[in-house]
Design an enzyme around this catalytic site. Structure first.
Site, PDB file in Angstrom:
ATOM      1  CG  HIS A 148      44.604  44.037  32.360  1.00 41.12           C
ATOM      2  ND1 HIS A 148      45.340  42.960  32.024  1.00 41.12           N
ATOM      3  CD2 HIS A 148      43.628  43.796  31.549  1.00 41.12           C
ATOM      4  CE1 HIS A 148      44.643  42.397  31.019  1.00 41.12           C
ATOM      5  NE2 HIS A 148      43.299  42.648  30.676  1.00 41.12           N
ATOM      6  CE  LYS A 197      49.580  44.573  37.407  1.00 37.85           C
ATOM      7  NZ  LYS A 197      49.151  44.375  36.113  1.00 37.85           N
TER       8      LYS A 197
END
Length: 188
Positions: free
Chosen positions: A62, A72
């Site tokens: 993703h 992230k």
């Protein structure tokens, strides 16, 4: 914390420094000053986690398109995962290359994932929990993905897939986006 460059441009492996005593250990997993001094993102919009019941579960790959792209920090807090990043940035020196990392509760490692990389993992143990610190809120309209078994990327997953969502299994294959340059997994 120990910050190490990886083979993918902008991706940083983060090892914790465990202070052991009779109770177990204590370790910092985030330090604004240390991240800032390295030019890394320190402002995160959300924390998320996933629980994965069975070994071989696959989530991914993703990413979110601009202007909703995400940075992230990914860490496994229970069990173990084979964590994979694919560089989806056309201007990057490592475009369409992939790299893997073993993240586990026992090794405490994390991976800093800059914007523009697809992320996925496969569990290496039952009852695995993965924690994510994400710089941008999820935006469904910007969600994108690539198939875990895309022949152009050719990721060497370590286990047979035992569970995968219909959405993750049906992302389209990439088509001639450039030369594939697969990278070796970082030693664990």
């Amino acid at each position: 914390m120990i910050f190490s460059a990886t083979d993918l441009e902008g991706v940083i492996a983060i090892d914790i420094e465990m202070q052991h005593d009779s109770r177990g250990y204590f370790a910092r997993t985030m330090c604004r000053d240390e991240f800032t001094s390295r030019g890394l993102v320190v402002d995160y919009a959300q924390d998320s986690m996933s629980f994965n019941q069975i070994r071989g579960t696959l989530r991914g790959l993703h990413y979110q398109n601009a202007p909703c792209a995400e940075t992230k920090i990914v860490r496994c807090v229970q069990g173990a995962i084979y964590d994979v990043l694919v560089d989806m940035r056309p201007g990057s020196k490592t475009y369409l290359a992939w790299q893997s990392f073993e993240l586990s509760a026992s090794n405490g490692k994390a991976v800093y994932v800059p914007e523009g990389l697809a992320h996925g993992f496969q569990t290496l143990a039952d009852a695995t929990v993965v924690q994510y610190r994400i710089s941008a809120p999820y935006a469904a309209h910007a969600a994108a993905g690539i198939r875990y078994d895309d022949p152009l990327i050719a990721i060497a997953w370590p286990e047979p897939v035992t569970a995968i969502s219909e959405k993750d299994a049906s992302w389209p294959d990439l088509e001639r986006y450039g030369e594939r340059r697969p990278l070796r997994a970082v030693p664990t």
